[in-house]
Structures are given as structure tokens and as C-alpha cells.
Design an enzyme around this catalytic site. Structure first.
Site, PDB file in Angstrom:
ATOM      1  N   HIS A 188      -4.746   2.175   1.135  1.00 33.87           N
ATOM      2  CA  HIS A 188      -4.096   2.884  -0.179  1.00 33.87           C
ATOM      3  C   HIS A 188      -2.364   2.750   0.379  1.00 33.87           C
ATOM      4  O   HIS A 188      -2.042   3.355   1.512  1.00 33.87           O
ATOM      5  CB  HIS A 188      -4.537   4.145  -0.447  1.00 33.87           C
ATOM      6  CG  HIS A 188      -3.902   5.079  -1.329  1.00 33.87           C
ATOM      7  ND1 HIS A 188      -3.224   4.605  -2.446  1.00 33.87           N
ATOM      8  CD2 HIS A 188      -3.427   6.329  -1.335  1.00 33.87           C
ATOM      9  CE1 HIS A 188      -2.549   5.545  -3.030  1.00 33.87           C
ATOM     10  NE2 HIS A 188      -2.572   6.481  -2.438  1.00 33.87           N
ATOM     11  N   CYS A 190      -6.371   8.727  -6.133  1.00 35.83           N
ATOM     12  CA  CYS A 190      -5.872   7.646  -5.214  1.00 35.83           C
ATOM     13  C   CYS A 190      -7.032   6.856  -4.556  1.00 35.83           C
ATOM     14  O   CYS A 190      -6.880   5.472  -4.097  1.00 35.83           O
ATOM     15  CB  CYS A 190      -4.882   7.852  -4.101  1.00 35.83           C
ATOM     16  SG  CYS A 190      -3.286   8.562  -4.902  1.00 35.83           S
ATOM     17  N   ASN A 245       3.506   4.326  -4.775  1.00 35.43           N
ATOM     18  CA  ASN A 245       2.164   4.695  -4.757  1.00 35.43           C
ATOM     19  C   ASN A 245       1.520   4.355  -6.167  1.00 35.43           C
ATOM     20  O   ASN A 245       1.826   5.106  -7.198  1.00 35.43           O
ATOM     21  CB  ASN A 245       1.936   6.129  -4.369  1.00 35.43           C
ATOM     22  CG  ASN A 245       0.443   6.782  -4.503  1.00 35.43           C
ATOM     23  OD1 ASN A 245      -0.506   5.986  -4.936  1.00 35.43           O
ATOM     24  ND2 ASN A 245       0.357   7.692  -3.767  1.00 35.43           N
TER      25      ASN A 245
END
Length: 323
Positions: free
Chosen positions: A250, A113, A280
């Protein structure tokens, strides 16, 4: 005078297939209320059968080049952040290079990520050091291919997508008023390897495997590590949190994002949020959110943008960019 890399343009791409929380209620023992309360996610885009990470990356990169107004042939370097490459090798970035017709070199970066921040740091250093003049930085994922769709703790969290930016080297004054990437700050802690991982791989099981995650532990680490790396970026540039025009985080969990904003005393109106609609998307989440804020006019020339992310590894990082 110093060399910096400024952003010429950005582009995004999301698969057409949208999966809502109500859709997931039909597949696993979960509910829209449970997912929204804990994550802020309401829907996510899922790649179609046969739609690969390279397809998403090529589409986003093409739009970034169009937005930048530069030809693909002027790109010297492609750095593609992905956890879901088309093949174990070669790098998915080389597929993008072939499709676009760019020159120079192309490489993948794997930091889950935090991948886009890592990829931007790598490209920025190439440009500052004169090894390239223009770079494509891409975050692209088909993360849905790593999910166990019977595991309600993980399958509700992730989605697919891609985002890209075009960077160009230029001579700047060397202070915080410069356009472009002011600084990047990267960290990792391999002792936390097992908090977020995939239980498979070429040298271990010979299979792809599925995402396994200790969500509460990740949450515990996230706000403290992210607030520290954000402070690191501000101190490095002699800036305060009040100088930030936009935080583009993020997009993992709304509670993590809100917690960091509160810790920074940053107004919610200054935070770019897409987690509710994208879920996500790992390395793609920051450029997807950035692209949306640029497209709708929120981000304007001269704005100071803070980017931050944490992912498996654990890896985390931040970047300050003046648009």
C-alpha cells in the site's frame, strides 16, 4: 488437487489532472521539502469535476479485461473496494456491472486502505468455493472528495485512481509453486477506530465529512502490524522473505514502506514504489502499483508477489500471489 484463483490480467486508470507539491504550496502552508521528507510524495492525480469513482473503476476494469483477453460477459462476480462510492447506495460495483455488461453479482467492500486486499480475499473465497468462475477485483477511489483542503496534514497525502485484476478459478496442486492467490490474511482492531476516520456519515451527521488522522499513531502501528501479517503469510505457505520476488505495498508513506522492507531484509530493488507520483490512493494503491510493474515488465510469470496494506478501522492484511 485444490481450487485456486489465478490472475489473468490487470488494468489501471489515473485521472488526467496532476497536482504537484508546488501546486499545494499555493493553497496551504506547506512546502515540497516538508512533504517529500515526511512522506516521499511529490505529486498526485485528482479527479476532475464530475469524474466519479465508478468512471475510474470502469476504465481500469475495461483495461484489465483487455489485458486478460476475456469478455466482460464471462465475469460472474465483481468485488469493488472503495471508501468513496458514487452514492450511499446502491453499491458502486453495480454501476460497473451495468457499464461492462457482466453477469452474476456485484458488491462493494469498505476497508479503507486495506480494501483491495480485503476485496481480493472475498473474491478468492468465492472462486475457491465454486460460487463464481471469474471475478473482477477493483480498487477505486476519488479520495480527494473527502479532503479538507485547508488541513495541510491530510490534503497533501492523498490522490485518486483505480486498478483492477481479473481472477479465474482453476485446479492446482495445492503447494506454494501454484500460480494465483496462495493465501490472504485479514485483521482489524476497532478499538483504534479514531486514529483515521471521516468526521461525517449518513447516520451521524448526514454529511460526507472530511478525513481526520493521527499520523504519528498510524505510523507507530503500521510497521509492527504489517511485519506481523507478512510473517503470517510466509509461515502459512512455508516460505521465507528471500522467496519474495516483489513486494507491492500500500502506497501511503515512503518511510513506512522502507521500514517494512528493512525489517524483512528485502532489497529496495524488490519493492514497487508509486507513492512519489500517486500519493495515497487508498484501496486503489496496490492494484495501481501492480499494474505499473506488470506493464513495464518487472513482474513476470512465476514471480512471487507480496501485497500488504493498513488502513482506517484499523484494518490490515496481506496476500501472497504467484503471477
Amino acid at each position: 488437487m485444490v481450487m485456486r484463483s489465478r490472475v489473468l490480467g490487470c488494468g489501471t486508470f489515473l485521472p488526467a489532472n496532476i497536482v504537484t507539491n508546488q501546486d499545494l504550496e499555493q493553497r496551504v502552508d506547506t512546502s515540497d521539502e516538508w512533504i517529500v521528507q515526511r512522506t516521499g510524495i511529490r505529486s498526485r492525480h485528482i479527479a476532475a469535476e464530475g469524474e466519479k469513482t465508478s468512471d475510474l473503476a470502469i476504465a481500469a476494469a475495461t483495461r484489465a479485461l483487455e489485458h486478460a483477453g476475456v469478455p466482460a460477459g464471462s465475469i460472474d462476480c465483481i468485488v469493488l473496494a472503495t471508501t468513496t462510492p458514487d452514492n450511499t447506495f446502491p453499491a458502486t460495483a453495480t454501476k460497473v456491472q451495468a457499464a461492462l455488461g457482466t453477469k452474476g453479482f456485484a458488491m462493494d467492500i469498505q476497508a479503507v486502505c486495506a480494501g483491495f486486499v480485503y476485496a481480493m480475499a472475498v473474491a478468492d473465497n468465492f472462486l475457491r468455493n465454486g460460487q463464481a468462475r471469474r471475478a473482477l477485483v477493483i480498487g477505486a477511489e476519488t479520495f480527494s472528495r473527502l479532503l479538507d483542503w485547508n488541513d495541510r496534514t491530510t490534503c497533501v497525502l492523498f490522490g485518486d485512481g483505480a486498478g483492477a485484476i481479473v481472477l479465474e478459478a482453476y485446479e492446482a496442486k495445492g503447494d506454494s509453486t501454484d500460480r494465483g492467490v496462495l493465501s490472504t490474511h485479514l485483521h482489524s482492531d476497532g478499538s483504534q477506530y479514531d486514529l483515521l476516520y471521516v468526521d461525517g456519515g449518513a447516520s451521524s451527521t448526514g454529511t460526507i465529512g472530511h478525513v481526520r488522522m493521527h499520523g504519528q499513531e498510524i505510523f507507530r502501528h503500521a510497521v509492527s502490524k504489517l511485519s506481523a501479517v507478512v510473517e503470517e503469510a510466509l509461515v502459512a505457505n512455508g516460505l521465507e522473505s528471500t522467496d519474495i520476488d516483489w513486494m507491492v505495498p500500500h502506497q501511503a508513506n515512503r518511510r513506512i514502506i522502507d521500514g517494512l522492507a528493512r525489517k524483512m531484509k528485502l532489497s529496495p530493488e524488490k519493492v514497487v514504489l508509486t507513492v512519489d507520483r500517486h500519493g495515497n490512493t487508498s484501496a486503489a494503491s496496490i492494484p495501481l502499483a501492480l499494474g505499473e510493474a506488470v506493464a513495464d515488465g518487472r513482474v513476470k510469470r512465476g514471480d512471487l508477489i507480496l501485497m500488504e496494506a493498513i488502513g482506517g478501522g484499523l484494518t490490515w492484511g496481506s496476500a501472497l500471489v504467484r503471477w
